[in-house]
Design a protein around this motif. Structure first.
Motif, PDB file in Angstrom:
ATOM      1  N   THR A   1       0.164  -3.599   5.292  1.00 13.19           N
ATOM      2  CA  THR A   1       1.023  -2.515   5.170  1.00 13.19           C
ATOM      3  C   THR A   1       2.309  -2.683   5.367  1.00 13.19           C
ATOM      4  N   ALA A   2       2.731  -3.636   6.528  1.00  8.82           N
ATOM      5  CA  ALA A   2       4.114  -4.529   6.773  1.00  8.82           C
ATOM      6  C   ALA A   2       5.052  -4.427   5.812  1.00  8.82           C
ATOM      7  N   VAL A   3       3.342  -4.760   4.590  1.00 11.09           N
ATOM      8  CA  VAL A   3       4.980  -5.665   3.322  1.00 11.09           C
ATOM      9  C   VAL A   3       5.412  -4.514   2.409  1.00 11.09           C
ATOM     10  N   LEU A   4       4.909  -3.412   2.344  1.00  4.66           N
ATOM     11  CA  LEU A   4       5.048  -2.686   1.808  1.00  4.66           C
ATOM     12  C   LEU A   4       6.835  -2.023   1.380  1.00  4.66           C
ATOM     13  N   GLY A   5       7.713  -2.189   2.273  1.00  4.93           N
ATOM     14  CA  GLY A   5       9.226  -2.172   1.560  1.00  4.93           C
ATOM     15  C   GLY A   5       9.424  -0.967   1.748  1.00  4.93           C
TER      16      GLY A   5
ATOM     17  N   ALA B   1       1.016   4.961  -2.450  1.00  6.59           N
ATOM     18  CA  ALA B   1       2.534   3.424  -2.117  1.00  6.59           C
ATOM     19  C   ALA B   1       1.653   2.267  -1.731  1.00  6.59           C
ATOM     20  N   SER B   2       0.562   2.207  -1.657  1.00  6.65           N
ATOM     21  CA  SER B   2      -0.275   1.445  -1.559  1.00  6.65           C
ATOM     22  C   SER B   2      -0.541   0.785  -2.990  1.00  6.65           C
ATOM     23  N   ARG B   3      -0.703   1.332  -3.639  1.00  7.58           N
ATOM     24  CA  ARG B   3      -1.553   1.279  -4.994  1.00  7.58           C
ATOM     25  C   ARG B   3       0.204   0.497  -5.739  1.00  7.58           C
ATOM     26  N   LYS B   4       0.396   1.420  -5.584  1.00  6.83           N
ATOM     27  CA  LYS B   4       1.836   0.726  -6.438  1.00  6.83           C
ATOM     28  C   LYS B   4       2.256  -0.052  -6.283  1.00  6.83           C
ATOM     29  N   TYR B   5       2.543  -0.958  -4.964  1.00  9.19           N
ATOM     30  CA  TYR B   5       2.722  -2.177  -4.134  1.00  9.19           C
ATOM     31  C   TYR B   5       2.027  -3.209  -4.346  1.00  9.19           C
ATOM     32  N   PHE B   6       0.558  -2.857  -4.392  1.00 14.71           N
ATOM     33  CA  PHE B   6      -0.456  -4.561  -5.013  1.00 14.71           C
ATOM     34  C   PHE B   6      -0.583  -4.146  -6.186  1.00 14.71           C
ATOM     35  N   LYS B   7      -0.665  -3.073  -7.029  1.00 14.74           N
ATOM     36  CA  LYS B   7      -0.797  -3.163  -8.424  1.00 14.74           C
ATOM     37  C   LYS B   7      -2.230  -3.206  -8.977  1.00 14.74           C
ATOM     38  N   SER B   8      -3.159  -3.337  -7.765  1.00 15.47           N
ATOM     39  CA  SER B   8      -4.701  -3.285  -7.848  1.00 15.47           C
ATOM     40  C   SER B   8      -5.371  -2.024  -7.951  1.00 15.47           C
ATOM     41  N   ASN B   9      -7.225  -2.323  -8.684  1.00 11.61           N
ATOM     42  CA  ASN B   9      -8.014  -1.210  -9.202  1.00 11.61           C
ATOM     43  C   ASN B   9      -8.646  -0.556  -8.230  1.00 11.61           C
ATOM     44  N   GLU B  10      -7.905  -1.447  -6.940  1.00 12.57           N
ATOM     45  CA  GLU B  10      -9.067  -1.933  -6.142  1.00 12.57           C
ATOM     46  C   GLU B  10      -9.171   0.141  -5.271  1.00 12.57           C
ATOM     47  N   GLU B  11     -10.430   0.143  -4.520  1.00 12.45           N
ATOM     48  CA  GLU B  11     -10.114   2.140  -4.110  1.00 12.45           C
ATOM     49  C   GLU B  11      -9.750   1.862  -2.433  1.00 12.45           C
TER      50      GLU B  11
ATOM     51  N   ILE C   1      -5.036   7.115   9.920  1.00 12.32           N
ATOM     52  CA  ILE C   1      -4.189   6.934  10.780  1.00 12.32           C
ATOM     53  C   ILE C   1      -5.100   7.034  11.531  1.00 12.32           C
ATOM     54  N   ASN C   2      -4.738   6.038  12.683  1.00 15.00           N
ATOM     55  CA  ASN C   2      -4.922   4.921  13.917  1.00 15.00           C
ATOM     56  C   ASN C   2      -4.890   5.953  14.857  1.00 15.00           C
ATOM     57  N   SER C   3      -5.527   6.965  15.622  1.00 19.14           N
ATOM     58  CA  SER C   3      -5.007   8.130  17.239  1.00 19.14           C
ATOM     59  C   SER C   3      -5.074   7.524  17.959  1.00 19.14           C
ATOM     60  N   GLU C   4      -5.076   5.500  17.942  1.00 23.26           N
ATOM     61  CA  GLU C   4      -4.789   4.927  19.455  1.00 23.26           C
ATOM     62  C   GLU C   4      -3.423   4.117  18.854  1.00 23.26           C
ATOM     63  N   THR C   5      -3.339   4.157  18.373  1.00 24.80           N
ATOM     64  CA  THR C   5      -2.024   3.415  17.922  1.00 24.80           C
ATOM     65  C   THR C   5      -0.618   4.145  17.054  1.00 24.80           C
ATOM     66  N   GLY C   6      -1.631   5.194  16.400  1.00 27.82           N
ATOM     67  CA  GLY C   6      -0.185   5.885  15.809  1.00 27.82           C
ATOM     68  C   GLY C   6       0.244   5.424  14.099  1.00 27.82           C
ATOM     69  N   GLU C   7      -0.461   3.743  14.800  1.00 27.34           N
ATOM     70  CA  GLU C   7      -0.292   3.289  13.007  1.00 27.34           C
ATOM     71  C   GLU C   7      -1.197   3.899  11.437  1.00 27.34           C
ATOM     72  N   ILE C   8      -0.471   3.553  10.357  1.00 29.03           N
ATOM     73  CA  ILE C   8      -1.258   4.541   9.091  1.00 29.03           C
ATOM     74  C   ILE C   8      -1.887   3.412   8.507  1.00 29.03           C
ATOM     75  N   ASP C   9      -3.212   2.417   8.669  1.00 27.73           N
ATOM     76  CA  ASP C   9      -4.193   1.765   7.789  1.00 27.73           C
ATOM     77  C   ASP C   9      -4.435   2.171   6.339  1.00 27.73           C
ATOM     78  N   VAL C  10      -4.753   1.471   5.780  1.00 25.39           N
ATOM     79  CA  VAL C  10      -5.108   1.506   4.584  1.00 25.39           C
ATOM     80  C   VAL C  10      -5.895   0.176   4.446  1.00 25.39           C
ATOM     81  N   PHE C  11      -7.376   1.102   3.992  1.00 23.61           N
ATOM     82  CA  PHE C  11      -8.358   0.118   4.058  1.00 23.61           C
ATOM     83  C   PHE C  11      -9.019  -0.084   1.896  1.00 23.61           C
ATOM     84  N   ALA C  12      -9.221  -1.270   1.784  1.00 21.28           N
ATOM     85  CA  ALA C  12     -10.097  -1.990   0.327  1.00 21.28           C
ATOM     86  C   ALA C  12     -11.643  -1.364   0.312  1.00 21.28           C
ATOM     87  N   VAL C  13     -12.298  -0.403  -0.087  1.00 22.09           N
ATOM     88  CA  VAL C  13     -13.523   0.663   0.328  1.00 22.09           C
ATOM     89  C   VAL C  13     -14.314  -0.812  -0.868  1.00 22.09           C
TER      90      VAL C  13
END
Length: 463
Positions: A99-103, A34-44, A49-61
């Motif tokens: 990730t809040a902007v994914l829609g 979903a993030s790759r589709k939204y940001f339209k970039s070639n980033e890796e 999943i953050n086990s403490e907050t339950g949030e699903i984080d996305v990182f560019a590597v």
């Protein structure tokens, strides 16, 4: 939030019968898509999943390198150390993406990816579970009918009982319970397909294990099974203890055990045979209820044997449409040729006649005849052994120079000649050396073909 997410993951895992880590990886992969589709970039991108907050984080590597050639996926060492002071070359630096902007569209796409990943994992789980149970008997319920095939409920999945795997004696209705054997698990585009059978011979073996405690605990062993589903089954059993009758154990008191299995198979006939290491004895047992006169091994390397039965037993030995001999052949693993006494007698006579007609033997080659006697016979137009054997004693007496003593000499020479012939030796080997036996009378000795000895002895008075 964290507890709710992991509770949901745990619930999905239990319902689908898959590892919770598979669901977690599916969620992380979905958010990356979903993030790759939204940001339209070639980033890796990498999801976690953050086990403490339950949030699903996305990182560019980005990888730390000396010379940056791809700024989207690489970062210089100096720049990396502004983010992480102890960064080293070839190390990967993660940058958190919002990730809040994914829609809504991205969320819908993530949902589809999760469903797809979970479905694939569920299929693999079903295949792995049932693949290891191939050859085992399971209970199932008839669910529906499709073009002659029966779809059964196995628990986590459905099984297919193809028409070719159904016994012709059996008819089922929806919700009927039955026992089947899993014969294979196929991977299809719609998921794993479990194929079950009611005609496989091992189903009979499993039924005997259920009904006969001696088979279940190993006291009685099933050595071989031959089956034509809906018609007849022959099963060979042997006991490991001398005081246990294997056939009686399988039949049960007044036939209760075997009758229970026959009812399960909707009336299929079952012959219980006692196994024997001697193939001739085993074959004699296997061809029951027919009575065998004698058995001979024709070719041990090719596993071919011949059975001779009384004329009245021939149809019983062969069975309806050859079923009895066919099942006996499968049971012992040998090819069985069955002949009646009349057929065998005619075959032997034909072989002896062919031997005489195929290769005439000059009189000079027959031991026991003097050159003078050979000359007398040649003068009378007799030049071969076969011609001499066809003559009656009266014909020999009409030849000049041949009297009663000479006729006896000729008769003895013919008898000895045919006794030493290859056809005679083959017949003797078939009768005595190749396990031939007769229960009611001793093995007869084949007589030399066309011998004039008996006739001569009847005609010539004792001196």
């Amino acid at each position: 939030m964290s507890n709710l997410l992991f509770q949901t993951i745990d619930q999905i895992s239990r319902e689908k019968g898959i590892d919770p880590q598979i669901v977690i990886h599916a969620i992380e992969d979905a958010i990356v898509v979903a993030s790759r589709k939204y940001f339209k970039s070639n980033e890796e991108l990498r999801g976690r999943i953050n086990s403490e907050t339950g949030e699903i984080d996305v990182f560019a590597v980005r990888k730390v390198v000396d010379n940056v050639t791809n700024p989207v996926r690489e970062i210089s060492l100096d720049e990396a150390r502004t983010v992480k002071p102890d960064a080293q070359l070839e190390e990967e630096i993660e940058f958190l993406k919002p990730t809040a902007v994914l829609g809504r569209i991205a969320a819908q796409m993530a949902k589809q990816v999760i469903f797809q990943k979970v479905r694939e994992a569920e299929r693999e789980s079903v295949y792995a579970e049932y693949h290891k149970h191939v050859g085992e008997t399971v209970n199932c319920v008839v669910k529906r009918f499709e073009n002659g095939d029966i779809i059964v409920e196995l628990g986590k999945t459905e099984g297919k009982l193809p028409k070719r795997e159904q016994s012709r004696l059996e008819n089922f209705s929806v919700s009927d319970r039955l026992r089947v054997i899993i014969i294979k698990v196929e991977k299809t585009s719609k998921g794993p397909q479990v194929i079950v059978s009611r005609t496989d011979p091992s189903l009979v073996q499993h039924l005997f294990q259920t009904e006969v405690p001696e088979i279940y605990d190993g006291t009685v062993q099933v050595r071989s099974i031959a089956r034509e589903a809906g018609e007849r089954t022959k099963i060979a059993v042997i006991s490991r203890e001398k005081d246990v009758d294997p056939v009686g154990a399988c039949v049960g008191m007044k036939g209760t055990r075997v009758q229970s299995i026959i009812r399960e198979l909707r009336g299929e006939k079952i012959d219980i045979i006692q196994w024997n290491d001697d193939v001739v004895t085993f074959a004699t047992n296997a061809i029951s209820p027919a009575k065998i006169s004698r058995v001979s091994i024709v070719d041990s390397s090719e596993k071919i044997m011949e059975m001779v039965v009384e004329d009245s037993q021939l149809s019983l030995a062969i069975g309806k449409k050859g079923q009895n001999v066919r099942l006996a052949s499968k049971l012992i693993g040998w090819r069985i040729d069955i002949k009646s006494e009349e057929e065998k007698r005619a075959e032997v006579e034909n072989q002896m006649n062919q031997m005489q007609e195929s290769a005439p033997t000059p009189l000079e080659n027959m031991p026991g005849l003097t050159p003078t006697l050979v000359q007398k016979l040649n003068a009378a137009g007799i030049g071969t052994v076969e011609q001499l054997a066809d003559l009656a004693p009266e014909d020999l007496q009409n030849i000049p120079g041949i009297g009663e003593k000479t006729i006896e000499k000729i008769s003895d020479a013919l008898s000895e000649y045919y006794t030493k012939s290859q056809a005679y030796q083959d017949e003797m080997e078939r009768l005595t050396q190749q396990h031939m036996f007769r229960k009611d009378e001793p093995v007869p000795e084949p007589q030399p073909a066309e011998s004039v000895k008996e006739t001569a002895e009847e005609k010539v008075p004792e001196e």
